[in-house]
Design an enzyme around this catalytic site. Structure first.
Site: not given
Ligand code: ASP
Length: 292
Positions: A166, A195-196, A219
């Site tokens: 991300t 949804v994260g 997430g």
């Molecule tokens: N935090 C993101 C999610 O869980 C994943 C990531 O940080 O790459 O959607």
């Protein structure tokens, strides 16, 4: 003189292709810093820097986002300013820059978060055109990962999702005004509609007069711990580096795998993670530093 600061990260899931990552992050913060240097707002700097990252294809955001279980790309993004404005999109498909739509939600609606078809319709109404974010590289990765999954979906998914890529950016402009933003394709092989943390206020992104933060990592745990809000809350009493340490120590205690970047009201930076590695880059008052 006021501090001019911009910091970006490319996910807390380790650093493969370090050269490409560093290049993308350096370009993103340079574009954002140029805006700040010319007296532009931290909102523009964050949006433009994230748009650069959403175009690089190496990160899990915009073009090159990871594919979900059914082979679809569903993207999440959010932006928040120090005066409490917030906008986000969740599970949006077929746009080039999810962060741009998140900013439109913040500025053109009375809502905080639009998701799925509604978010897409809103984007089209705002003139945002169709864009296919799938790349051959990510389709190949998806095929390989899907084969490895076979059965036992959840336990295996847990291991696979250490691939956090991300992107996040936080900036402070010449007025000392802070903006934070985050953009993602979510976790690899997620169920449709998952949804994260990224579009959830206080989880993936948070900002107020004390500071701004963007997070990456697992997430579901980041949502449970409201990690971005928690980190900014520590900044009421502590400087960014101390707040960052407190927040990541807390995350480690509760087994939340994460990375956090942020800026406090004095322009001090935090950049911490409890995963294998996190790629990052910042420019503070003209000096650039990068993980590579
Ligand atoms: N935090 C993101 C999610 O869980 C994943 C990531 O940080 O790459 O959607």
């Amino acid at each position: 003189m006021k501090n001019l600061v911009i910091i970006a990260n490319g996910g807390a899931g380790g650093i493969n292709f370090p050269h490409r990552r560093a290049q993308g992050l350096k370009k993103a913060v340079s574009v954002g810093y140029e805006i700040l240097k010319n007296g532009g707002s931290s909102i523009d700097a964050v949006e433009q820097a994230i748009m650069v990252l959403e175009d690089t294809t190496i990160f899990n955001a915009g073009t090159g986002s990871t594919l979900g279980l059914t082979g679809e790309v569903e993207m999440d993004a959010s932006i928040m300013t120090a005066d409490g404005n917030y906008g986000a999109v969740a599970a949006i498909k077929n746009v080039r820059y999810p962060i741009q739509v998140a900013r439109l939600v913040m500025e053109k609606t009375d809502h905080l978060l639009l998701c799925g078809d509604g978010a897409l319709k809103f984007a089209r109404l705002c003139g945002i055109k169709y864009h296919n974010p799938k790349t051959k590289e990510k389709i190949r990765m998806w095929e390989r990962a899907k084969n490895r999954l076979k059965s036992d979906y959840f336990p295996k998914l847990y291991k696979l999702k250490e691939l956090y890529e991300t992107v996040g950016v936080v900036a402070m402009d010449t007025n000392g005004f802070i903006t934070a933003g985050t953009s993602t394709g979510g976790i690899s092989l997620h169920l449709p509609g998952r949804v994260g943390d990224t579009p959830i206020i206080g989880a993936g992104t948070y900002a107020n007069k004390y500071g701004g933060v963007s997070t990456t990592g697992h997430g579901e745990m980041i949502m449970k711990t409201l990690l971005a809000f928690r980190t900014v809350a520590y900044m009421e009493k502590y400087s960014a580096p101390v707040a960052g340490k407190m927040a990541i120590d807390y995350a480690t205690r509760v087994k939340c795998r994460a990375g956090i970047i942020g800026i406090d009201r004095e322009g001090k930076i935090l950049c911490v993670n409890n995963t294998e590695a996190m790629s990052w880059c910042y420019i503070k008052n003209g000096t650039m530093k990068s993980f590579y």
